[in-house]
Design a protein around this motif. Structure first.
Motif, PDB file in Angstrom:
ATOM      1  N   THR A 141       0.564  -1.088   0.148  1.00 19.88           N
ATOM      2  CA  THR A 141       0.209  -0.096   0.324  1.00 19.88           C
ATOM      3  C   THR A 141       0.871   1.206  -0.414  1.00 19.88           C
ATOM      4  O   THR A 141       2.167   1.440   0.479  1.00 19.88           O
ATOM      5  N   GLU A 142       0.565   2.273  -0.327  1.00 20.96           N
ATOM      6  CA  GLU A 142       0.969   3.896  -0.353  1.00 20.96           C
ATOM      7  C   GLU A 142       1.148   4.063   1.276  1.00 20.96           C
ATOM      8  O   GLU A 142       1.870   5.342   2.098  1.00 20.96           O
ATOM      9  N   LYS A 143       0.817   3.386   2.583  1.00 18.03           N
ATOM     10  CA  LYS A 143       0.833   4.788   3.972  1.00 18.03           C
ATOM     11  C   LYS A 143       2.508   4.524   3.970  1.00 18.03           C
ATOM     12  O   LYS A 143       3.459   2.949   3.945  1.00 18.03           O
ATOM     13  N   PRO A 144       3.204   5.459   4.845  1.00 16.03           N
ATOM     14  CA  PRO A 144       4.121   5.580   5.440  1.00 16.03           C
ATOM     15  C   PRO A 144       4.309   4.425   6.270  1.00 16.03           C
ATOM     16  O   PRO A 144       4.320   3.900   6.623  1.00 16.03           O
ATOM     17  N   LEU A 145       6.180   4.094   5.905  1.00 18.10           N
ATOM     18  CA  LEU A 145       6.658   3.118   7.471  1.00 18.10           C
ATOM     19  C   LEU A 145       6.892   3.919   8.458  1.00 18.10           C
ATOM     20  O   LEU A 145       7.101   3.360   9.121  1.00 18.10           O
ATOM     21  N   ASP A 146       6.505   5.541   8.439  1.00 18.81           N
ATOM     22  CA  ASP A 146       6.714   5.761  10.041  1.00 18.81           C
ATOM     23  C   ASP A 146       6.213   4.942  10.805  1.00 18.81           C
ATOM     24  O   ASP A 146       7.040   5.213  12.128  1.00 18.81           O
ATOM     25  N   ASP A 147       5.125   5.575  11.201  1.00 20.78           N
ATOM     26  CA  ASP A 147       4.855   4.765  12.397  1.00 20.78           C
ATOM     27  C   ASP A 147       4.477   3.018  12.560  1.00 20.78           C
ATOM     28  O   ASP A 147       3.520   2.911  13.583  1.00 20.78           O
ATOM     29  N   VAL A 148       5.223   2.451  12.222  1.00 20.13           N
ATOM     30  CA  VAL A 148       5.336   0.979  11.584  1.00 20.13           C
ATOM     31  C   VAL A 148       6.201   0.336  12.416  1.00 20.13           C
ATOM     32  O   VAL A 148       6.715   1.048  12.315  1.00 20.13           O
ATOM     33  N   ARG A 149       6.390  -0.295  13.086  1.00 17.17           N
ATOM     34  CA  ARG A 149       7.490  -1.073  14.263  1.00 17.17           C
ATOM     35  C   ARG A 149       8.085  -2.732  13.148  1.00 17.17           C
ATOM     36  O   ARG A 149       6.879  -3.683  12.958  1.00 17.17           O
ATOM     37  N   LEU A 150       8.886  -1.645  12.356  1.00 13.40           N
ATOM     38  CA  LEU A 150       9.036  -2.880  11.570  1.00 13.40           C
ATOM     39  C   LEU A 150      10.258  -4.429  11.915  1.00 13.40           C
ATOM     40  O   LEU A 150      11.190  -4.319  11.907  1.00 13.40           O
ATOM     41  N   THR A 151      10.252  -5.860  12.438  1.00 18.15           N
ATOM     42  CA  THR A 151      10.927  -6.614  13.165  1.00 18.15           C
ATOM     43  C   THR A 151      11.741  -6.744  11.571  1.00 18.15           C
ATOM     44  O   THR A 151      11.663  -7.055  10.256  1.00 18.15           O
ATOM     45  N   PRO A 152      12.930  -7.752  11.706  1.00 16.41           N
ATOM     46  CA  PRO A 152      13.215  -8.513  10.273  1.00 16.41           C
ATOM     47  C   PRO A 152      12.862  -8.883   9.981  1.00 16.41           C
ATOM     48  O   PRO A 152      12.691  -8.990   8.580  1.00 16.41           O
ATOM     49  N   ALA A 153      11.534  -9.644  10.518  1.00 17.05           N
ATOM     50  CA  ALA A 153      10.941 -10.166   9.279  1.00 17.05           C
ATOM     51  C   ALA A 153       9.650 -10.076   8.323  1.00 17.05           C
ATOM     52  O   ALA A 153       9.891 -10.163   7.631  1.00 17.05           O
ATOM     53  N   THR A 188      -1.091  -4.079   9.998  1.00 17.07           N
ATOM     54  CA  THR A 188      -0.669  -2.737   9.798  1.00 17.07           C
ATOM     55  C   THR A 188      -0.906  -1.463   8.605  1.00 17.07           C
ATOM     56  O   THR A 188      -1.162  -0.969   8.872  1.00 17.07           O
ATOM     57  N   GLY A 189      -1.482  -2.284   8.057  1.00 12.69           N
ATOM     58  CA  GLY A 189      -2.152  -1.354   7.396  1.00 12.69           C
ATOM     59  C   GLY A 189      -0.901  -0.857   5.480  1.00 12.69           C
ATOM     60  O   GLY A 189      -0.980  -1.297   4.383  1.00 12.69           O
ATOM     61  N   LEU A 190      -0.096  -2.145   5.574  1.00 14.50           N
ATOM     62  CA  LEU A 190       0.710  -1.704   4.943  1.00 14.50           C
ATOM     63  C   LEU A 190       1.641  -2.593   3.803  1.00 14.50           C
ATOM     64  O   LEU A 190       1.627  -2.009   2.809  1.00 14.50           O
ATOM     65  N   ILE A 191       0.494  -3.839   3.903  1.00 14.55           N
ATOM     66  CA  ILE A 191      -0.027  -4.627   2.577  1.00 14.55           C
ATOM     67  C   ILE A 191      -1.384  -4.395   2.682  1.00 14.55           C
ATOM     68  O   ILE A 191      -2.273  -4.490   3.819  1.00 14.55           O
ATOM     69  N   LYS A 192      -1.857  -5.341   1.343  1.00 15.18           N
ATOM     70  CA  LYS A 192      -3.777  -5.624   1.462  1.00 15.18           C
ATOM     71  C   LYS A 192      -3.552  -6.862   0.526  1.00 15.18           C
ATOM     72  O   LYS A 192      -2.990  -7.077  -0.632  1.00 15.18           O
TER      73      LYS A 192
END
Length: 746
Positions: A141-153, A188-192
């Motif tokens: 999606t177009e949601k920015p990564l700023d507010d999402v905790r990204l684990t290595p996985a 998280t809304g980063l993918i759909k």
């Protein structure tokens, strides 16, 4: 009988539904379409749900204007009073039934004198289903990564995703993450979810993938077929060629021409078993496999194929006769391979001939039709002789191969030993062939171990309790069975009539008995049996063909299935155990069928570099069929057969329609048959034969009587039969079935 609130739809020139009344054809044996009220705008072809009695049923909004010739159309029925009309429930969100297919259904019904709803049922099965569901994957999606905790996985999943949708399985494999991580990332809304970009279900054949090297004769015929395709109009051609002359490769050139124009092709085969080798030849020529259509396909694949035909993505469809009812988008060519085969005739339910209805479908689609055979039917030859069909000939085998030598083995002079069925000369030829490292084939068109079992003490014969036919012994399974109704019972130790034990003996050979004898005569041979009892699926047939082609088989023993268009380069000897088998019974087409079948069987021998030979065991070597086979003079046989049929106006020089009366008791069947005979039509050019017991006078527990209407060729049988039957009515258990242009006389 139709519900009281409904009435068969009157034919008229109207096609709109602006008056709120719509004709709906239901897939049931009613005389025509029923009228309903509709508050929504509907067009012919729409699939709708309507009430019928206490049930809801799917039907098709039908045309008010008929395209059937007036002489074949059923009489109109007055419309029902508007106050008694029921309302359409809803329209289904599926593809409408195409106009050309609706016209074809109507035409088949009128020609065969079947209720149009029964014909509709053949085409409507797939219409009531939704298209195959799209397979979903994941996309960024177009949601920015700023507010999402990204684990290595999670980072690994995003890196594996790329720009196009990917499946969960792909992402898990590429990233090493679990599906739970993927679902969490979606939370998280980063993918759909998104439809996967998958390739077409049916790859597109390439007309120039592997162009063949044709002989001069083949190229001349191929150019004629290409011209038919280029003309983009209805025409029929007979492609006649000796076995092994390359007929398939030649008509593939017409297929290629059609593909270059972006149109679809339908190829009808008489047996699904043939599709295995045919499909491989197609793949070598066009780079991909065609779409298949037959009863062995799973429901999911049938649905996919149906929609691929409807949207035009399936370009070449090869199938059984039911493929005629597929909703082609742009059909540009129809091919009927082995057009003489009687298996193209549908004998149960809606009785139609696939070859003849293919010609009708071609006419409605304004598309050319090619009929292919090494031994064309008399009907097709008569049309070619009259100039109605073009006639293309291939007179020699491809690649320098020559026709096999045919030897007649007169069993009256040189028969097998008592209790055996292979003549000494045939056995010697098989041993010689196997010793040379070549393959041999034994043919007997009879399943099981023996066609009859009788008591040698009292003479009792084991008969089917439901049919007037003997039970066939299948020793491998330890049963006696009826090949007509399916009744099966164990082989008794004692005679049911005289109670004497060990007195039941098999009479005559079946393929199992020939195999037993062959194993004794040729103990070192690797034997493969090919029959419907041993090859129960397309996969089993494909494996058998592979074994033969790869040289894993020395001796093939088979029934009618081996007579089809197989190409086995190592096969050099064909022995026919009982060449006389099809000549008895008084069937109109007995001689024609026998010469066609045995010619096809003989044609399996010597199709490559090695010369072939054929041995026919017969008690009537002087019969015209045997003489024609020995001399390869099919034309002389046809001339003789024509001379016998023309004076009596037998097909193809006249028309036939059979009336089959059946009932639970003989008295009821006789009474109805006599009543029908009393009101039989009387006029010049018409002859009614019967009533008489059918050759199978009891079938599946029902007593059967037959009448045969014969007319000169210029008379249409449909209005004659329709008027005839309007004066009688079957009551109780009695039933009247009509078979226009009958093939079988059982």
């Amino acid at each position: 009988m139709a519900p009281e609130s409904l009435s068969p739809q009157k034919q008229s020139a109207e096609t709109s539904t602006h008056d709120g009344r719509v004709p709906v054809l239901l897939p049931l044996p009613f005389a025509g379409a029923f009228e309903y009220r509709s508050a929504i705008a509907l067009q012919p072809g729409d699939i709708v749900a309507v009430p019928l009695g206490r049930k809801d049923i799917f039907g098709c909004v039908w045309d008010r204007e008929s395209t059937v010739p007036a002489y074949m159309a059923p009489p109109p029925v007055p419309p029902v009073d508007e106050r008694r009309l029921k309302a359409v429930i809803r329209r289904l969100e599926v593809s409408p039934l195409p106009q050309e297919l609706r016209h074809f259904i109507e035409w088949v019904a009128a020609y065969t004198l079947n209720p149009p709803g029964l014909v509709l049922a053949t085409a409507l099965k797939q219409h009531t289903q939704l298209p195959p569901k799209a397979v979903l994957g994941w996309v960024r999606t177009e949601k920015p990564l700023d507010d999402v905790r990204l684990t290595p996985a999670r980072q690994s999943v995003l890196q594996a995703l790329g720009d196009e949708p990917k499946s969960s399985a792909f992402l898990a494999h590429e990233s090493g993450a679990s599906t739970a991580v993927i679902r969490g990332l979606a939370g998280t809304g980063l993918i759909k979810e998104a439809p996967l970009l998958v390739g077409a279900s049916f790859a597109q054949p390439q007309p120039d993938y592997a162009q063949p090297a044709l002989s001069e004769e083949q190229e001349d015929v191929a150019q004629g077929l290409r011209s038919m395709v280029a003309a983009e109009r209805f025409a029929v051609a007979l492609l006649e060629g000796v076995t092994g002359s390359g007929k398939t490769e030649v008509y593939f050139e017409a297929v290629a021409a059609c593909l270059r124009r972006g149109q679809q092709v339908l190829v009808l085969l008489p047996e699904i078993a043939l599709s295995t080798q045919w499909t491989e030849r197609f793949r070598r020529r066009f780079g991909v496999e065609p779409a298949l259509w037959h009863s062995d396909l799973g429901q999911k694949r049938r649905r996919e194929t149906w929609f691929a035909v409807a949207d035009g993505s399936a370009k070449v469809i090869v199938g059984a006769r039911s493929a005629l009812f597929l909703p082609f988008e742009t059909i540009g060519l129809i091919i009927v391979d082995e057009e003489h085969e009687t298996s193209f005739k549908q004998e149960e339910g809606v009785t139609y001939h696939g070859r003849d209805m293919a010609v009708v479908r071609g006419r409605l689609a304004k598309a050319p039709v090619i009929l292919v055979s090494a031994t064309p039917s008399l009907e097709t030859l008569a049309n070619a002789d009259a100039g109605r069909y073009q006639h293309f000939l291939l007179t020699s085998r491809h690649g320098g191969a020559r026709l096999p030598d045919v030897t007649l083995l007169d069993l009256r002079e040189d028969g097998p030993a008592r209790g055996q069925f292979l003549a000494p000369r045939l056995c010697a030829a098989v041993k010689e062939t196997l010793a040379a490292g070549e393959q041999a084939m034994l043919f007997l068109n009879r399943r099981g171990y023996a066609p009859l079992t009788l008591c040698r003490t009292c003479g009792h014969r084991m008969q089917c309790p439901n049919c007037t036919t003997w039970l066939v012994e299948h020793r491998n399974r330890g049963i006696l069975t009826c090949h007509h109704c399916g009744h099966t019972e164990g082989i008794p130790k004692a005679c049911p009539e005289c109670d004497q034990e060990e007195t039941l003996v098999p009479i005559g050979p079946g393929i199992e008995r020939v195999t037993e004898e062959a194993r004794e005569c040729f103990p070192e041979a690797r034997i493969l049996v090919m029959s419907s009892d041993t090859l129960g699926s397309a996969a089993a047939t494909a494996e058998a063909v592979r074994q033969i082609t790869d040289g894993e088989v020395d001796l093939i023993i088979g029934t009618q299935i081996v007579a089809k268009g197989w190409h086995f380069p190592r096969l050099t000897l064909v022995g026919v155990v009982d060449s006389d088998l099809g000549l008895g019974g008084g069937d109109l087409r007995a001689a024609e069928r026998t010469v066609q079948l045995l010619h096809q069987v003989a044609g399996r021998a010597g199709r490559a570099e090695r010369p072939g030979r054929v041995m026919l065991q017969s008690y009537v070597t002087e019969h015209p069929v045997m003489e024609a086979l020995a001399s390869h003079d099919f034309e002389a046989f046809i001339e003789q057969e024509t001379a016998q049929r023309k004076p009596g106006f037998w097909p193809p020089y006249g028309r036939l329609a059979a009336l089959i009366i059946s009932a639970d008791s003989a008295d009821v069947a006789d009474s109805l048959a006599a009543e029908i005979a009393r009101v039989a039509p009387v006029q010049d050019g018409i002859q009614v034969l019967g009533p008489a017991p059918a050759p199978l006078s009891v079938l599946r527990g029902r007593h059967r009587r037959r009448l045969l209407l014969k007319t000169v060729r210029g008379l249409a049988v449909q209005p004659i039969v329709r008027d005839w039957l309007s004066h009688v009515k079957a009551k109780g258990s009695a039933r009247i079935d009509v078979d226009v242009d009958p093939i079988s006389f059982l």
